[in-house]
Design a protein around this motif. Sequence first.
Motif, PDB file in Angstrom:
ATOM      1  N   TYR A 112       0.802  -1.231   0.000  1.00 51.19           N
ATOM      2  CA  TYR A 112       0.000   0.000   0.000  1.00 51.19           C
ATOM      3  C   TYR A 112       0.834   1.279   0.000  1.00 51.19           C
ATOM      4  N   LEU A 113       1.740   1.449   0.967  1.00 52.19           N
ATOM      5  CA  LEU A 113       2.442   2.727   1.069  1.00 52.19           C
ATOM      6  C   LEU A 113       3.244   3.060  -0.185  1.00 52.19           C
ATOM      7  N   TYR A 116       0.874   4.367  -2.728  1.00 51.74           N
ATOM      8  CA  TYR A 116       0.439   5.717  -2.362  1.00 51.74           C
ATOM      9  C   TYR A 116       1.483   6.741  -2.800  1.00 51.74           C
ATOM     10  N   ALA A 170      -6.896  -1.185   1.391  1.00 53.62           N
ATOM     11  CA  ALA A 170      -6.346   0.172   1.412  1.00 53.62           C
ATOM     12  C   ALA A 170      -6.165   0.704  -0.009  1.00 53.62           C
ATOM     13  N   HIS A 268      -6.471   8.644   3.457  1.00 51.59           N
ATOM     14  CA  HIS A 268      -5.511   9.565   2.838  1.00 51.59           C
ATOM     15  C   HIS A 268      -4.832  10.427   3.898  1.00 51.59           C
ATOM     16  N   THR A 271      -2.569   8.368   6.202  1.00 50.09           N
ATOM     17  CA  THR A 271      -1.330   7.993   5.514  1.00 50.09           C
ATOM     18  C   THR A 271      -0.368   9.171   5.450  1.00 50.09           C
TER      19      THR A 271
END
Length: 278
Positions: A112-113, A116, A170, A268, A271
Amino acid sequence: MRTVVITGGTDGLGKGLALHYLRHGARVIAVGSTPAKGAALRAEAAAESAADRATFLQADLTSVAATRELVARIQSASPTVDQLVLCAQRYRLFGPRSVTPEGFEHAFALGYLSRYVLSHGLRTALEGAPRPVILNVGTPGVPLGRLHWDDLQLERRYGGFKATLQAFRANDLLGAAYPSRYPNTPVRYVGYHPGVVSTGMPHHLPPPWRALTRATFAVLATSVPKAVAPMTHLLDEPPADAFSAYQRKRRLAVTGRAFDEAAAARLHEVTRELIGAG
């Protein structure tokens, strides 16, 4: 000449897409963690007379700092990016919880990260292209897993399947949040579920599960070349909507809890705080 950036571009679906676009005259920047696999991809590109259009960038996508550095390297290599394909994944379904040096749970960081950071970090480069699109490869439309808001790093109750599914959910929210972050962007964000594809994923499983998964793949899995075809269609002819989701060729409704706008906005902001985004 269009530029296609593919994470996980030296294995499985990512490699299949890389070779497809090299054969069709595009410049491909393949991101991976293993130099030997990068060299193998470049050798196959040379066999297709496309060595000058194939670039391999080694990066540790479990690291937010390294992924940010990757964004800068991509922008330096190509100020415009036409297509960004997010494929990088390594399943850790068994064994103890693993944490990156930055303190993030492994599946959350890689699955996920990194996506992103790349999605937001390369937005300007994408917006310079005539028909920019992000294809985030995961499992939209699968009603499994959830966000553990009070324990996103799964410090209290960890499980490999739980962590993997949380990363997928996510990513559903990452795509859903993108249009509201940039309401005037020409970038089209597509969440994509490729179904069961015959890749090297079983190699990372323990022996009993490895044998079972290989047997399942032999019966149910689609080959990489066949799985690539609907993906390239979406990349070459992106949907008109700012955000959409597909399971193979079937378009999914981006409604309900999986794509909830309030949850997407919340993730959002959470994160941004987690990674110290500017």
